[in-house]
Design a protein around this motif. Structure first.
Motif, PDB file in Angstrom:
ATOM      1  N   UNK A 510       0.868  -1.200   0.019  1.00 51.95           N
ATOM      2  CA  UNK A 510       0.034  -0.044   0.151  1.00 51.95           C
ATOM      3  C   UNK A 510       0.884   1.279   0.105  1.00 51.95           C
ATOM      4  N   UNK A 511       0.489   2.203  -0.979  1.00 52.92           N
ATOM      5  CA  UNK A 511       1.078   3.608  -0.625  1.00 52.92           C
ATOM      6  C   UNK A 511      -0.074   4.522  -0.835  1.00 52.92           C
ATOM      7  N   UNK A 512      -0.374   5.088   0.441  1.00 53.76           N
ATOM      8  CA  UNK A 512      -1.390   6.085   0.566  1.00 53.76           C
ATOM      9  C   UNK A 512      -1.432   7.403  -0.136  1.00 53.76           C
ATOM     10  N   UNK A 513      -2.152   7.638  -1.122  1.00 49.22           N
ATOM     11  CA  UNK A 513      -1.758   8.955  -2.015  1.00 49.22           C
ATOM     12  C   UNK A 513      -2.105   9.958  -1.101  1.00 49.22           C
ATOM     13  N   UNK A 514      -1.531  11.197  -1.191  1.00 55.08           N
ATOM     14  CA  UNK A 514      -2.083  12.406  -0.503  1.00 55.08           C
ATOM     15  C   UNK A 514      -1.990  13.739  -1.133  1.00 55.08           C
ATOM     16  N   UNK A 515      -1.812  14.851  -0.350  1.00 58.09           N
ATOM     17  CA  UNK A 515      -1.999  15.942  -0.924  1.00 58.09           C
ATOM     18  C   UNK A 515      -0.705  16.932  -0.348  1.00 58.09           C
ATOM     19  N   UNK A 516      -0.502  18.257  -0.698  1.00 56.40           N
ATOM     20  CA  UNK A 516       0.455  19.101  -0.015  1.00 56.40           C
ATOM     21  C   UNK A 516      -0.133  19.860   0.783  1.00 56.40           C
ATOM     22  N   UNK A 517       0.234  20.176   2.063  1.00 61.60           N
ATOM     23  CA  UNK A 517      -0.491  20.952   3.033  1.00 61.60           C
ATOM     24  C   UNK A 517      -0.316  22.369   2.833  1.00 61.60           C
ATOM     25  N   UNK A 518      -1.222  23.137   3.060  1.00 64.31           N
ATOM     26  CA  UNK A 518      -0.801  24.667   2.927  1.00 64.31           C
ATOM     27  C   UNK A 518      -0.485  25.379   4.300  1.00 64.31           C
ATOM     28  N   UNK A 519       0.806  25.495   4.364  1.00 68.45           N
ATOM     29  CA  UNK A 519       1.471  25.918   5.632  1.00 68.45           C
ATOM     30  C   UNK A 519       1.599  27.368   5.987  1.00 68.45           C
ATOM     31  N   UNK A 520       1.088  28.062   4.805  1.00 69.61           N
ATOM     32  CA  UNK A 520       1.263  29.549   4.906  1.00 69.61           C
ATOM     33  C   UNK A 520       0.135  30.100   6.226  1.00 69.61           C
ATOM     34  N   UNK A 521       0.618  31.351   6.544  1.00 73.70           N
ATOM     35  CA  UNK A 521      -0.486  31.860   7.772  1.00 73.70           C
ATOM     36  C   UNK A 521      -1.720  32.225   7.151  1.00 73.70           C
ATOM     37  N   UNK A 522      -2.883  31.941   7.857  1.00 76.48           N
ATOM     38  CA  UNK A 522      -3.969  32.540   7.167  1.00 76.48           C
ATOM     39  C   UNK A 522      -3.911  34.042   6.913  1.00 76.48           C
ATOM     40  N   UNK A 654     -10.353  14.750  -1.822  1.00 78.20           N
ATOM     41  CA  UNK A 654     -11.200  16.070  -1.507  1.00 78.20           C
ATOM     42  C   UNK A 654     -11.046  16.086   0.222  1.00 78.20           C
ATOM     43  N   UNK A 655     -11.190  14.925   1.088  1.00 71.81           N
ATOM     44  CA  UNK A 655     -11.241  14.995   2.383  1.00 71.81           C
ATOM     45  C   UNK A 655      -9.746  15.555   2.790  1.00 71.81           C
ATOM     46  N   UNK A 656      -8.505  15.084   2.204  1.00 71.30           N
ATOM     47  CA  UNK A 656      -7.308  15.571   2.412  1.00 71.30           C
ATOM     48  C   UNK A 656      -7.062  16.905   1.975  1.00 71.30           C
ATOM     49  N   UNK A 657      -7.696  17.335   1.162  1.00 69.08           N
ATOM     50  CA  UNK A 657      -7.576  18.767   0.384  1.00 69.08           C
ATOM     51  C   UNK A 657      -8.130  19.840   1.456  1.00 69.08           C
ATOM     52  N   UNK A 658      -9.165  19.474   1.997  1.00 72.30           N
ATOM     53  CA  UNK A 658     -10.039  20.261   2.853  1.00 72.30           C
ATOM     54  C   UNK A 658      -9.221  20.478   4.109  1.00 72.30           C
ATOM     55  N   UNK A 659      -8.635  19.447   4.533  1.00 70.04           N
ATOM     56  CA  UNK A 659      -7.665  19.273   5.890  1.00 70.04           C
ATOM     57  C   UNK A 659      -6.560  20.416   5.498  1.00 70.04           C
ATOM     58  N   UNK A 660      -5.988  20.015   4.289  1.00 68.61           N
ATOM     59  CA  UNK A 660      -4.773  20.989   3.857  1.00 68.61           C
ATOM     60  C   UNK A 660      -4.873  22.359   3.781  1.00 68.61           C
ATOM     61  N   UNK A 661      -6.257  22.635   3.258  1.00 66.54           N
ATOM     62  CA  UNK A 661      -6.469  24.167   3.180  1.00 66.54           C
ATOM     63  C   UNK A 661      -6.598  24.889   4.491  1.00 66.54           C
ATOM     64  N   UNK A 719      -1.217  17.018  11.106  1.00 68.41           N
ATOM     65  CA  UNK A 719       0.132  16.497  11.398  1.00 68.41           C
ATOM     66  C   UNK A 719       0.110  15.135  10.437  1.00 68.41           C
ATOM     67  N   UNK A 720      -0.966  14.276  10.297  1.00 68.83           N
ATOM     68  CA  UNK A 720      -0.864  13.318   9.460  1.00 68.83           C
ATOM     69  C   UNK A 720      -0.675  13.684   8.008  1.00 68.83           C
ATOM     70  N   UNK A 721      -1.380  14.624   7.490  1.00 70.16           N
ATOM     71  CA  UNK A 721      -0.963  14.959   5.992  1.00 70.16           C
ATOM     72  C   UNK A 721       0.306  15.566   5.870  1.00 70.16           C
ATOM     73  N   UNK A 722       0.850  16.501   7.156  1.00 70.53           N
ATOM     74  CA  UNK A 722       2.109  16.914   6.792  1.00 70.53           C
ATOM     75  C   UNK A 722       3.232  16.000   6.642  1.00 70.53           C
ATOM     76  N   UNK A 723       3.015  14.635   7.483  1.00 68.11           N
ATOM     77  CA  UNK A 723       4.009  13.551   7.519  1.00 68.11           C
ATOM     78  C   UNK A 723       3.791  12.859   6.194  1.00 68.11           C
ATOM     79  N   UNK A 724       2.718  12.440   5.962  1.00 71.58           N
ATOM     80  CA  UNK A 724       2.220  11.515   4.647  1.00 71.58           C
ATOM     81  C   UNK A 724       1.796  12.267   3.627  1.00 71.58           C
ATOM     82  N   UNK A 725       2.667  13.229   3.161  1.00 72.69           N
ATOM     83  CA  UNK A 725       2.088  14.256   2.005  1.00 72.69           C
ATOM     84  C   UNK A 725       2.355  13.420   0.769  1.00 72.69           C
ATOM     85  N   UNK A 726       2.001  14.012  -0.318  1.00 75.85           N
ATOM     86  CA  UNK A 726       1.983  13.581  -1.963  1.00 75.85           C
ATOM     87  C   UNK A 726       3.475  13.194  -2.132  1.00 75.85           C
ATOM     88  N   UNK A 727       4.293  14.222  -1.601  1.00 73.65           N
ATOM     89  CA  UNK A 727       6.137  13.857  -1.982  1.00 73.65           C
ATOM     90  C   UNK A 727       6.176  12.405  -1.576  1.00 73.65           C
TER      91      UNK A 727
END
Ligand code: G6P
Length: 760
Positions: A510-522, A654-661, A719-727
């Motif tokens: 298994x290789x769970x695909x992911x997205x990139x986290x938006x780390x910028x300040x709101x 979409x679930x991961x994109x929402x969290x990433x945003x 935190x989960x997405x930061x660690x397991x991101x698309x890259x």
């Protein structure tokens, strides 16, 4: 810049002056010629009217009368005087004014006496410019002498000088005007934009530019230059952001995956080798829009992940050229260097006929395999003709890829998705030295379900040609191994999740695909984002829910609408307060099931709205078109709750994109338990999309959740997405593929191949 203006103006002054002087010189020349002609004509007319009288007086010998005649004509304009000479050149009579001038017989008189022909000349006598016209005098063939008419020609010079002065004055005026206008043009059209561009570049260099959007100042005159500068600036900004992030990560001692780290890692791993990707969708599409061509990047996580890898390795991406203008942008090998603005890798386009696309993509892949793998109660349709085309198109892509890798030793090939189940075997048969992985982006159902497919054996065999088969989650790997076990002759090692078929071993991980986290300040507070969004959508509500989907029966959109309806029934205090915004991008509309679903979604939203709507408020707002990543971000950022209610989904980005945003660490995710994402995002409110009441209650819980709890859940998911991101997804897939031993021996006879079955 100032030097440039001065140089420009000096050049203009010199240029305009030279042109003016030349033209005024010419004008003076023409004027002089005309004035002289005019004087000659006047002298001729005077000679003609005087000659008769003088001849008569000479013939009669009345010198007194002759003098009077001569004196009578003497006061004409510019006339200095008249003189009459005998055939020997002696003066017979002359006017008084001429006496001091004509002490000697002028040569022109002697010439006329000799030639007996009218003559005239412009010359200077005692420094005075004069015109002398000489006519012979005769009476009946008897030569009586000559008449000389002398005009003052100095007025010609005066008039010529005046022409020069006027021209010079005009030129001066032109020069001053042109210089002033040029100065203004330079100021407004060149200096101003350049100064703005310089300011803009300065703020970019000093890091004062907000990284959200690098807008180039509007510099109409330098548009092409501005475009280049913009691209350059974006790369600069990206590099700076990446460097800052890397530095921060180093300080924090973390090992987060970034596009840059992935690129560097792949470069080291591949060495001189090359990477090849095969997918149905291409990363750049050329579409004819009216008279122009638009180039777009499909909004896809797969493209986000693989682009940096391809760029770093200068690899090749083989994909279906599906854009209406795609053929106009390839060379004779169907190659195109991309990204178009900054070419770094090759896109090889494969062309399909309408029939091939119909059978392979719409038919077998999307009417057969898609519903087969997604257990969403839409019956799969398998047609012999579609299967034939699926095989044919797989062969076509295999041939294209084999052509691309023919000069590469030990190429690394990443095949993408259910469109190409047969490709791994086709490649490995011809090129056993190639490392081939296939990633299956959708679920793999249990063995009984997969058994519905009349060609399950061929599909499994095709996949087992790969060295590595990837799924999103372990459960899909297990289902695949179970299916393999029942379908083809092979040895399965449940400890290492490998399948040995003949001499070849395939690893299934298994290789769970992911997205990139938006780390910028709101940039805005949630309430500001919400107010702006509601205004742009013309919606009057206090709370917003959001759903983002391709219109697909696997996504549970109708169930979600029923949940919104039930929520409003159960909790009427939210009437007039809660609006659910659904982005429903049309997809595969060519297929009846999808086409019908678009209408069903529209009708269901209409029914629920009709039931509850009041004044400007509506419970559901359905936006039925493709939205870009940039358009969706404000929705994610402003929503109180995001609903992902798939009936079955491989991962669901979409679930991961929402969290990433949600860099504001707010918002609640409601997530179907039948998605791959539910295995990682444990802090979402997990629901069964078939349980409408449970989903309705989840909406209420989400809207009434404590801000602290919302934040804690969101922080955890981020935190989960930061660690397991698309890259990281791409990195682990490539690492594993490049580290596999291709020469693995078959398991020794007698040793049990099946050691453990985690699916059991
Ligand atoms: C979804 C699936 C992908 C698939 C894609 C195809 O996103 O998760 O696995 O490749 O659909 O979409 P398309 O529009 O190309 O048919």
């Amino acid at each position: 810049m100032r030097l440039l203006s001065v140089r420009l103006i000096v050049s203009l002054v010199v240029g305009v002056t030279i042109v003016s002087l030349c033209s005024s010189g010419y004008e003076a020349l023409v004027g002089k010629r005309n004035l002289r002609r005019d004087l000659q004509r006047r002298a001729a007319v005077l000679a003609e009217s005087l000659a008769g009288n003088v001849e008569r007086d000479l013939e009669k010998g009345t010198l007194q009368t002759l003098r009077r005649t001569v004196q009578r004509f003497a006061n004409r304009e510019n006339l200095i005087g008249l003189a009459v000479y005998d055939p020997e050149g002696h003066i017979i009579s002359e006017t008084r004014e001429l006496e001091p001038l004509m002490a000697q017989t002028p040569p022109v008189v002697l010439q006329t006496l000799k030639s007996n022909q009218e003559t005239d000349v412009f010359e200077r006598i005692s420094d005075k410019p004069v015109h002398i016209a000489v006519v012979p005098l005769r009476h009946q063939d008897k030569f009586l002498g000559v008449l000389a008419i002398v005009h003052d020609a100095s007025y010609i010079r005066a008039q010529i000088l005046q022409i020069w002065w006027e021209t010079f004055f005009n030129a001066l005026l032109y020069v001053v005007l042109i210089a002033m206008i040029t100065l203004l043009i330079v100021r407004w059209s060149i200096e101003g934009p350049i100064a703005r561009t310089a300011n803009w570049m300065r703020s970019l260099r000093t890091g004062r530019m907000p990284s959200s959007r690098i807008g180039v100042p509007d510099v109409e005159l330098f548009r092409p230059l501005a475009r280049e500068v913009a691209t350059f600036a974006e790369s600069l900004n990206t590099a700076r952001t990446a460097a800052e992030r890397e530095a921060r990560l180093r300080v924090e001692g973390q090992s987060q995956w970034t596009a840059e780290r992935l690129a560097a890692d792949v470069r080291t791993r591949l060495g001189t080798g090359k990477l090849f990707v095969v997918s149905n969708r291409e990363p750049y599409v050329h579409m004819q829009r009216g008279r122009s061509v638009q180039i777009s990047v499909p909004p896809s996580g797969l493209i986000t992940a693989l682009e940096p890898v391809l760029r770093a390795s200068h690899g090749t991406w083989v994909a279906h050229g599906g854009g209406t203008a795609d053929r106009d942008f390839v060379d004779r090998n169907d190659h195109l260097q991309v990204p178009p603005d900054d070419p770094q890798y090759t896109l090889r386009r494969v062309w399909l006929t309408k029939e091939e696309e119909e059978g392979y993509y719409y038919g077998f892949a999307n009417e057969g395999l898609w519903p087969l793998c997604h257990i969403a109660h839409t019956r799969p349709i398998f047609r012999e003709m579609d299967w034939e085309r699926y095989q044919k198109v797989n062969r076509k892509f295999a041939d294209a890829l084999l052509e691309e890798i023919k000069d590469t030793q030990r190429p690394v090939v990443l095949v993408q998705d259910y469109h190409f189940a047969l490709l791994p075997r086709m490649i490995k048969q011809k090129r056993p030295d190639a490392r081939v992985a296939i990633f299956w982006h959708i679920p793999w159902p249990n063995a009984e379900t997969f058994g519905i497919c009349p060609w399950q054996r061929e599909l499994v065999d095709g996949l087992l040609g790969a060295d590595l088969v990837g799924f999103h989650i372990q459960a899909h790997c297990n289902n695949f191994l179970e299916t393999t076990d029942r379908t083809v002759e092979s040895r399965i090692n449940w400890e290492h999740f490998t399948v040995q078929r003949g001499e070849h071993t395939t690893t299934v991980h298994p290789f769970p695909i992911s997205v990139e986290l938006d780390e910028s300040a709101p940039q805005n507070s949630p309430s500001e984002s919400r107010t702006a969004l509601l205004k742009s959508l013309d919606v009057d509500a206090l709370f917003i829910g959001v759903g983002v989907e391709r219109v697909d029966y696997t996504k549970g959109v109708l169930e979600r609408f029923l949940a919104v309806e039930r929520f409003l029934e159960k909790y009427p205090r939210y009437l007039g307060q809660f609006t659910f915004v659904q982005v429903a991008a049309p997809s595969r509309s060519h297929l009846k099931r999808y086409h019908d679903l678009e209408a069903e979604i529209e009708a269901e939203a209409g029914r629920i709205n009709w039931r509850f709507q009041r004044d400007k408020w509506r419970p559901i707002l359905s936006l039925n078109r493709q939205h870009s990543h940039e358009e969706i971000q404000p929705l994610y950022k402003a929503a109180d709750v995001c609903m992902v209610t798939s009936l079955h989904d491989g991962m669901n980005l979409v679930a991961k994109e929402f969290v990433a945003a949600r860099n504001d660490e707010s918002g609640v995710l409601i997530l179907s338990i039948f998605t791959g994402a539910a295995h990682e995002l444990r802090d979402a409110l997990q629901v069964n999309p078939y349980d409408i009441d449970q989903m309705a209650d989840a909406i209420r819980v989400a809207l009434e959740m404590d801000p602290e709890e919302k934040q804690a859940r969101m922080q955890h998911m981020r935190r989960t997405i930061r660690e397991y991101n698309i890259y990281r997804w791409a990195a682990t897939l490539i690492t594993e593929l490049t580290e596999l031993r291709l020469d693995q021996q078959p398991t020794p006879a007698g040793q049990p191949a099946r050691t453990q079955n985690p699916a059991a």
